[in-house]
Design an enzyme around this catalytic site. Structure first.
Site, PDB file in Angstrom:
ATOM      1  N   HIS A  84       0.826  -1.201   0.000  1.00  0.00           N
ATOM      2  CA  HIS A  84       0.000   0.000   0.000  1.00  0.00           C
ATOM      3  C   HIS A  84       0.860   1.251   0.000  1.00  0.00           C
ATOM      4  CE1 HIS A  84      -3.152   2.856   1.453  1.00  0.00           C
ATOM      5  NE2 HIS A  84      -3.915   2.097   0.697  1.00  0.00           N
ATOM      6  N   HIS A 118     -11.398  -2.414   3.944  1.00  0.00           N
ATOM      7  CA  HIS A 118     -11.409  -2.429   2.487  1.00  0.00           C
ATOM      8  C   HIS A 118     -12.216  -3.592   1.918  1.00  0.00           C
ATOM      9  CE1 HIS A 118      -9.227   0.906   0.696  1.00  0.00           C
ATOM     10  NE2 HIS A 118      -8.617   0.998   1.870  1.00  0.00           N
ATOM     11  N   HIS A 154     -15.004   5.854   2.809  1.00  0.00           N
ATOM     12  CA  HIS A 154     -13.667   5.272   2.875  1.00  0.00           C
ATOM     13  C   HIS A 154     -12.681   6.148   3.652  1.00  0.00           C
ATOM     14  CE1 HIS A 154      -9.568   5.481   1.050  1.00  0.00           C
ATOM     15  NE2 HIS A 154      -9.545   4.216   1.439  1.00  0.00           N
ATOM     16  N   HIS A 184     -10.725   5.857   7.632  1.00  0.00           N
ATOM     17  CA  HIS A 184      -9.271   5.890   7.830  1.00  0.00           C
ATOM     18  C   HIS A 184      -8.888   6.924   8.874  1.00  0.00           C
ATOM     19  CE1 HIS A 184      -7.101   3.253   5.023  1.00  0.00           C
ATOM     20  NE2 HIS A 184      -8.140   3.386   4.202  1.00  0.00           N
ATOM     21  N   HIS A 198      -7.315  -2.264  -4.947  1.00  0.00           N
ATOM     22  CA  HIS A 198      -7.573  -2.810  -3.620  1.00  0.00           C
ATOM     23  C   HIS A 198      -8.239  -4.187  -3.697  1.00  0.00           C
ATOM     24  CE1 HIS A 198      -6.833   1.433  -2.465  1.00  0.00           C
ATOM     25  NE2 HIS A 198      -6.390   0.897  -1.345  1.00  0.00           N
ATOM     26  N   PHE A 251      -1.581   7.195   4.335  1.00  0.00           N
ATOM     27  CA  PHE A 251      -1.449   6.151   3.331  1.00  0.00           C
ATOM     28  C   PHE A 251      -0.249   5.243   3.561  1.00  0.00           C
ATOM     29  CE2 PHE A 251      -3.873   8.335  -0.400  1.00  0.00           C
ATOM     30  CZ  PHE A 251      -5.062   7.946   0.186  1.00  0.00           C
ATOM     31  N   HIS A 302      -4.865   5.999  -5.761  1.00  0.00           N
ATOM     32  CA  HIS A 302      -6.014   6.676  -5.188  1.00  0.00           C
ATOM     33  C   HIS A 302      -6.422   7.842  -6.077  1.00  0.00           C
ATOM     34  CE1 HIS A 302      -4.474   4.467  -1.701  1.00  0.00           C
ATOM     35  NE2 HIS A 302      -5.699   4.532  -1.230  1.00  0.00           N
TER      36      HIS A 302
END
Length: 557
Positions: free
Chosen positions: A179, A370, A328, A332, A206, A357, A197
């Protein structure tokens, strides 16, 4: 202000779980939420665009100046997207020889971070992956409903993954580094930084990522039927951290989480705050309303849902899809540590783990989160209408690089991951109460007086969005036939807004509202949508600014 009963009645009589009465008190603030208020001045024929095709070279049905911006074909396009693509091509699998240090974002100084994968023996002959035959589908369960036996098996698999040698591509650290490498600038094509992204690569990348992670876990416990759980935060009972991830000393626990997420605290998609939420009813209602916006209202066409077109050699258009934006990103931010808190050793938090990230996949809950994002892709396609996969070859032929459960390196294509059952897995069924949560109540009565409201061209550009901004725009005719509504989507675009991608950014948009609008109540027809940014690198040469050309917000028909 509406009463608590009217707030809670909008979408709580949906199923046995969500029909329970929720108390409503006062909601505290996380941080200032700047708002943009848009007011209709007069009718025009702008912003009516076709949604019938997925491909970029179809006829655009819009009367918008091409020198400015073009909207259509299921999403968002800048003028460069419609030029001949002689120098553009699908994103290839990254050249591992070009992998370099990634960049931690969110700090004052540029901090390099190594997250390149182990180098295959033969870099020049990495084969394409073929989906293996299967005898039984792996069924991904709801995280809140798993058994003790399942939890024990999941913990064992994760424990064994964490014990693998650090250079084993299947090890937990190496899996987390995937990632980081794809999202924090480790891979480059010339001067162009690869970023999965804020584009149409978000969902397929993903999906493949979790596919191999899941198979590695199953291999480590000799169970080919093992499937990752999914955190169904789109349902009221799932709007909390799944309990199995909140058990200290277990392999699924991560100490670098915001302690606020513990003990059954409910998540707030609208504002991933640190303070205790007391207005549970309004928060749940807001969350369900935002799900409706992200899955239905603002995602009627493919590129609205998936994100902006992204090809090699023509990376002028960046824009996240609706689900990547919300919920999403708020999930996070909510799960990561509070920024600038002491992590020990003199290190200040950059939002680790989930809130940045580079470190997000170091938290085991990342994969559970995810899994539900991936499930939204499947659910969205099942809603019908124009909700279908993109057919543009530049998307279908984009590639990624992964190691499988046997440590073999492979290249994979987007076009091979469109059907979860062909990939050998499916999802245990769960209710989707947000499907009945279309906002119906008005935040105000009567029309807004636009006499003293400046038009957009007199307000923009703005240097700082630190307070509510009001402006008026020209809106298409509201007298539209059903056929016209079915064929064309009415989209509002923010073009040319720039911000520091290393910081958390969020703003809301309301249509035809007064300046004293209550931004804590989102279950109103005037609320158009929000934009949220998670710290990351996304630009040429690690530039820390971005075009908000992917903030897809659509007028209600």
């Amino acid at each position: 202000m509406a009463s608590s009963s009217s707030i809670n009645s909008i979408c709580l009589s949906l199923d046995n779980e969500s029909s329970k009465t929720l108390t409503t008190t006062t909601l505290s603030s996380f941080f200032a939420k700047p708002s943009l208020r848009l007011l209709q001045r007069r009718r025009s024929q702008s912003f009516h665009v076709s949604c019938n095709a997925n491909e970029h070279d179809q006829n655009i049905k819009a009367n918008i100046d091409r020198r400015n911006v073009l909207v259509g074909l299921g999403g968002l396009y800048s003028a460069s997207n419609l030029a001949p693509l002689a120098f553009a091509s699908p994103i290839p699998a990254p050249d591992l020889k070009s992998c370099s240090k990634a960049t931690k974002t969110g700090s004052k100084d540029v901090v390099e971070y190594s997250c390149c994968p182990p180098t295959p023996k033969d870099l020049n002959n990495i084969p394409y992956y073929n989906l293996p035959p299967m005898s039984k589908l792996r069924k991904r369960p709801v995280a809140q409903d798993v058994t003790k036996e399942y939890i024990a098996k999941y913990q064992l698999a994760t424990k064994r993954m964490k014990k693998l040698d650090k250079d084993d591509p299947r090890s937990f650290m190496q899996q987390a580094n995937i990632h980081c490498a794809y999202c924090n600038g480790a891979y480059k094509f010339g001067d162009e930084v690869l970023q999965v992204h804020q584009s149409w690569l978000f969902f397929p990348f993903h999906r493949w990522y979790l596919y191999f992670y899941e198979r590695i876990l199953g291999k480590l416990i000799d169970d080919p039927t093992f499937a990752l759980p999914y955190w169904n935060w789109d349902h009221p009972k799932g709007m909390r951290l799944p309990p199995m991830f909140d058990r200290e000393t277990t392999p699924l626990y991560d100490a670098r989480r915001n302690p606020h997420v513990r003990n059954g605290t409910i998540i707030d998609f609208a504002s991933p705050r640190d303070e205790v939420i007391t207005d549970v009813g309004q928060t749940v209602t807001n969350n369900l309303t935002l799900m409706y916006r992200s899955m239905i209202t603002n995602a009627a066409c493919p590129l609205q849902f998936f994100g902006a077109r992204y090809v090699l050699g023509n990376n002028d258009s960046k824009g996240q899809g609706t689900i990547e934006n919300i919920p999403h990103t708020p999930v996070h931010i909510w799960a990561g540590t509070v920024r600038n808190t002491d992590l020990g050793g003199g290190k200040l938090s950059l939002g680790e783990d989930m809130g940045n990230f580079y470190s997000a996949a170091l938290d085991p809950v990342f994969y559970c989160h995810h899994a539900n994002v991936d499930r939204m892709w499947k659910v969205w396609k099942g809603l019908g209408g124009k909700r279908r996969d993109i057919i543009d070859p530049d998307w279908l032929n984009s590639e990624f690089f992964f190691y499988d459960e046997n440590k073999n390196p492979y290249r994979v294509k987007v076009g091979d991951c469109l059907d979860t059952k062909k990939m050998g897995y499916d999802y245990a069924p769960a209710a989707i109460p947000w499907i009945n949560c279309r906002p119906t109540r008005k935040g105000r009565e009567g029309k807004v007086d636009v006499t003293n409201i400046k038009p957009a061209n007199k307000v923009f550009p703005i240097a700082n969005l630190n307070k509510a901004i009001s402006f008026s725009i020209n809106r298409p005719s509201t007298s539209r036939s059903q056929k016209d509504k079915d064929e064309k989507e009415e989209v509002l675009i923010f073009k040319g807004l720039k911000y520091d991608t290393s910081k958390y950014i969020r703003f809301d948009v309301f249509l035809n509202e007064e300046e004293d609008v209550n931004t804590d109540e989102l279950d109103k027809v005037e609320f158009a949508g929000s934009y949220v940014n998670l710290p990351h690198v996304h630009a040429h040469n690690n530039k820390m600014d971005s075009d908000i050309s992917g903030s897809y917000m659509r007028f209600l028909k």
